[in-house]
Design a protein around this motif. Structure first.
Motif, PDB file in Angstrom:
ATOM      1  N   LEU A  63       4.731  10.473  50.346  1.00 52.21           N
ATOM      2  CA  LEU A  63       5.345  11.499  49.483  1.00 52.21           C
ATOM      3  C   LEU A  63       4.878  12.899  49.892  1.00 52.21           C
ATOM      4  N   ALA A  64       3.633  12.968  50.311  1.00 55.16           N
ATOM      5  CA  ALA A  64       3.084  14.271  50.687  1.00 55.16           C
ATOM      6  C   ALA A  64       3.732  14.805  51.961  1.00 55.16           C
ATOM      7  N   SER A  65       4.201  13.883  52.809  1.00 54.82           N
ATOM      8  CA  SER A  65       4.707  14.345  54.102  1.00 54.82           C
ATOM      9  C   SER A  65       6.234  14.271  54.250  1.00 54.82           C
ATOM     10  N   GLU A  66       6.900  13.460  53.411  1.00 52.97           N
ATOM     11  CA  GLU A  66       8.353  13.283  53.575  1.00 52.97           C
ATOM     12  C   GLU A  66       9.129  13.954  52.449  1.00 52.97           C
ATOM     13  N   GLU A  67       9.821  15.005  52.832  1.00 53.80           N
ATOM     14  CA  GLU A  67      10.540  15.791  51.826  1.00 53.80           C
ATOM     15  C   GLU A  67      11.669  14.998  51.124  1.00 53.80           C
ATOM     16  N   PRO A  68      12.520  14.266  51.879  1.00 53.23           N
ATOM     17  CA  PRO A  68      13.602  13.519  51.187  1.00 53.23           C
ATOM     18  C   PRO A  68      13.044  12.494  50.182  1.00 53.23           C
ATOM     19  N   LEU A  69      11.926  11.876  50.570  1.00 50.80           N
ATOM     20  CA  LEU A  69      11.313  10.900  49.671  1.00 50.80           C
ATOM     21  C   LEU A  69      10.803  11.602  48.403  1.00 50.80           C
ATOM     22  N   ARG A  70      10.259  12.790  48.620  1.00 51.78           N
ATOM     23  CA  ARG A  70       9.737  13.567  47.484  1.00 51.78           C
ATOM     24  C   ARG A  70      10.883  13.966  46.536  1.00 51.78           C
ATOM     25  N   ALA A  71      12.002  14.326  47.144  1.00 53.33           N
ATOM     26  CA  ALA A  71      13.169  14.716  46.324  1.00 53.33           C
ATOM     27  C   ALA A  71      13.652  13.532  45.483  1.00 53.33           C
ATOM     28  N   LEU A  72      13.670  12.371  46.117  1.00 54.88           N
ATOM     29  CA  LEU A  72      14.098  11.168  45.384  1.00 54.88           C
ATOM     30  C   LEU A  72      13.109  10.847  44.267  1.00 54.88           C
ATOM     31  N   HIS A  73      11.835  11.028  44.578  1.00 56.70           N
ATOM     32  CA  HIS A  73      10.788  10.784  43.582  1.00 56.70           C
ATOM     33  C   HIS A  73      11.000  11.684  42.364  1.00 56.70           C
ATOM     34  N   THR A  74      11.331  12.929  42.628  1.00 58.41           N
ATOM     35  CA  THR A  74      11.567  13.888  41.532  1.00 58.41           C
ATOM     36  C   THR A  74      12.755  13.439  40.680  1.00 58.41           C
ATOM     37  N   ARG A  75      13.817  12.997  41.360  1.00 58.43           N
ATOM     38  CA  ARG A  75      15.006  12.546  40.615  1.00 58.43           C
ATOM     39  C   ARG A  75      14.685  11.321  39.762  1.00 58.43           C
ATOM     40  N   LEU A  76      13.902  10.426  40.341  1.00 60.89           N
ATOM     41  CA  LEU A  76      13.539   9.218  39.584  1.00 60.89           C
ATOM     42  C   LEU A  76      12.655   9.568  38.388  1.00 60.89           C
ATOM     43  N   GLN A  77      11.788  10.538  38.618  1.00 60.65           N
ATOM     44  CA  GLN A  77      10.926  10.986  37.512  1.00 60.65           C
ATOM     45  C   GLN A  77      11.765  11.557  36.375  1.00 60.65           C
ATOM     46  N   GLU A  78      12.767  12.340  36.762  1.00 59.66           N
ATOM     47  CA  GLU A  78      13.658  12.936  35.755  1.00 59.66           C
ATOM     48  C   GLU A  78      14.410  11.836  34.997  1.00 59.66           C
ATOM     49  N   GLU A  79      14.797  10.843  35.746  1.00 59.77           N
ATOM     50  CA  GLU A  79      15.504   9.716  35.125  1.00 59.77           C
ATOM     51  C   GLU A  79      14.613   9.014  34.098  1.00 59.77           C
ATOM     52  N   GLN A  80      13.360   8.812  34.495  1.00 58.97           N
ATOM     53  CA  GLN A  80      12.410   8.167  33.584  1.00 58.97           C
ATOM     54  C   GLN A  80      12.221   9.009  32.316  1.00 58.97           C
ATOM     55  N   THR A  81      12.118  10.314  32.525  1.00 53.07           N
ATOM     56  CA  THR A  81      11.944  11.215  31.381  1.00 53.07           C
ATOM     57  C   THR A  81      13.160  11.162  30.462  1.00 53.07           C
ATOM     58  N   ALA A  82      14.349  11.134  31.082  1.00 58.47           N
ATOM     59  CA  ALA A  82      15.587  11.093  30.288  1.00 58.47           C
ATOM     60  C   ALA A  82      15.644   9.813  29.460  1.00 58.47           C
ATOM     61  N   LEU A  83      15.252   8.713  30.078  1.00 60.80           N
ATOM     62  CA  LEU A  83      15.261   7.434  29.348  1.00 60.80           C
ATOM     63  C   LEU A  83      14.256   7.474  28.193  1.00 60.80           C
ATOM     64  N   GLU A  84      13.089   7.995  28.510  1.00 62.14           N
ATOM     65  CA  GLU A  84      12.042   8.064  27.485  1.00 62.14           C
ATOM     66  C   GLU A  84      12.487   8.937  26.313  1.00 62.14           C
ATOM     67  N   ARG A  85      13.075  10.081  26.675  1.00 61.70           N
ATOM     68  CA  ARG A  85      13.532  11.011  25.630  1.00 61.70           C
ATOM     69  C   ARG A  85      14.617  10.378  24.768  1.00 61.70           C
ATOM     70  N   ALA A  86      15.540   9.718  25.449  1.00 62.84           N
ATOM     71  CA  ALA A  86      16.663   9.116  24.711  1.00 62.84           C
ATOM     72  C   ALA A  86      16.175   8.014  23.781  1.00 62.84           C
ATOM     73  N   LEU A  87      15.171   7.281  24.221  1.00 60.87           N
ATOM     74  CA  LEU A  87      14.752   6.126  23.430  1.00 60.87           C
ATOM     75  C   LEU A  87      13.645   6.440  22.427  1.00 60.87           C
ATOM     76  N   THR A  88      13.125   7.640  22.488  1.00 64.62           N
ATOM     77  CA  THR A  88      12.141   8.010  21.457  1.00 64.62           C
ATOM     78  C   THR A  88      12.695   9.134  20.585  1.00 64.62           C
ATOM     79  N   SER A  89      13.953   9.473  20.859  1.00 66.83           N
ATOM     80  CA  SER A  89      14.569  10.578  20.117  1.00 66.83           C
ATOM     81  C   SER A  89      14.648  10.262  18.628  1.00 66.83           C
TER      82      SER A  89
END
Lengths: 168, 179
Positions: A32-58
């Motif tokens: 993750l530290a060295s591969e930018e595309p992987l980092r971008a995907l990681h960020t998107r997945l993190q956002e997805e996790q946050t969205a799920l968490e927010r939706a289900l604890t709303s």
């Protein structure tokens, strides 16, 4: 720089959901530290996790039936009035299992349940013991008749003081 | 000596209810019915059964309250009881053992802001997927914790979670701002 594969995405998801072993997680963090595309995907997945968490604890949720909490409470109160092991609280009523840990006042807890249970257990234990005793007695073989007769005769002769000498 | 900090009003009520105060318990029921209802209705997808599960949850909570340790997490504690009550009910259903279909194709991660859409999509998942998603995102449990809770292997939970997320992506594809 290569695009992340589907396997990479699965690994990232494992990392975010806590399924990755520490060694594998460390290796992925390095990538993750060295591969930018992987980092971008990681960020998107993190956002997805946050969205799920927010939706289900709303808290902005479908509201419960208007009088549900009052019905729950009414159910407790009713169960208090009706003795018995089943606590009925509302529509169809769940089954109470166990008893409350403290001796505090209860909503319909079967207060006599514990002593009654103890008595039942004692009765069962006593019946089992009696049964075992009778079984053992029935299984013990009776001494043969000849032995019994000889014992009776010897005891009579002993009483008269004319018992034969030597072993019987 | 242990110092108890009552960070939440519900903790104070829970302590009082644990000591036998019916008024405190009644207040807790009124405060928390909505959150318990939400969890139960989403997991069970059956209004009548969800109502029963809410009642059963509060009954179990009442019985367990004397052992509750006030750490400012009363809602989480209650949510876990509700989750177990619902799991028992889901396990009793025939559909619990059925395996979810694997999503036909991998889809891109979700980028949705509409919480209602996500919640609705979750409610369309199979019972095991709903249970895993709920345990993960509502209760915040880790993989091994979910496995213990659902009496499954961690590997099994991982597969279910991946499939569930895949299904959600497919279901929500094109409904949000996904690019």
């Amino acid at each position: 720089m290569t695009e992340p594969t589907h396997e990479d995405e699965e690994l990232l998801l494992d990392l975010l959901t806590g399924f990755l072993q520490p060694a594998a997680a460390a290796a992925l963090e390095e990538r993750l530290a060295s591969e930018e595309p992987l980092r971008a995907l990681h960020t998107r997945l993190q956002e997805e996790q946050t969205a799920l968490e927010r939706a289900l604890t709303s808290n902005a949720l479908e509201a419960p039936p208007a009088d549900l909490s009052e019905r729950v409470l009414a159910g407790f109160a009713a169960s208090e009035a009706a003795p018995g092991p089943t606590v009925s609280v509302g529509r169809s009523g769940p089954q109470a299992s166990g008893s409350r840990a403290s001796g505090s006042p209860s909503f319909g807890e079967p207060r006599q349940a514990a002593p009654a249970g103890r008595w039942r257990a004692l009765l069962i234990a006593a019946s089992l013991l009696l049964g075992a005793f009778l079984t053992l007695q029935a299984l013990t073989p009776d001494p043969p008749h000849e032995v019994l007769n000889r014992q009776v005769r010897t005891s009579e002769l002993l009483a008269l003081g004319i018992a034969p000498e030597g072993p019987q | 000596m242990e110092v108890v900090t009552l960070e939440q009003p519900t903790d104070r009520l829970a302590l009082e209810a644990g000591g036998g105060s019916r008024a405190a318990f009644a207040q807790l029921v009124r405060l928390e019915t909505a959150s318990v209802w939400q969890a139960c209705s989403r997991l069970l997808r059956d209004t009548g059964e969800a109502e029963d599960a809410v009642q059963e949850t509060f009954l179990k909570a009442w019985l367990a309250l004397p052992r509750y340790r006030p750490e400012g997490r009363f809602r989480g504690w209650l949510a876990r009881i509700a989750h177990r009550v619902c799991l028992d009910r889901l396990r009793a259903r025939k559909e619990w053992t059925s395996l979810a279909r694997e999503p036909s194709a991998p889809a891109a991660p979700l980028q949705l802001d509409d919480q209602d859409e996500i919640a609705a999509a979750v409610s369309e998942l199979g019972p095991r997927e709903r249970a895993v998603i709920h345990a993960r995102y509502t209760l915040g449990l880790s993989g091994p914790e979910i496995a213990a809770e659902l009496e499954l292997t961690p590997g099994n939970v991982r597969v279910i979670l991946h499939r569930a997320i895949g299904s959600l992506r497919l279901a929500l594809k094109g409904t949000g701002t996904d690019d």
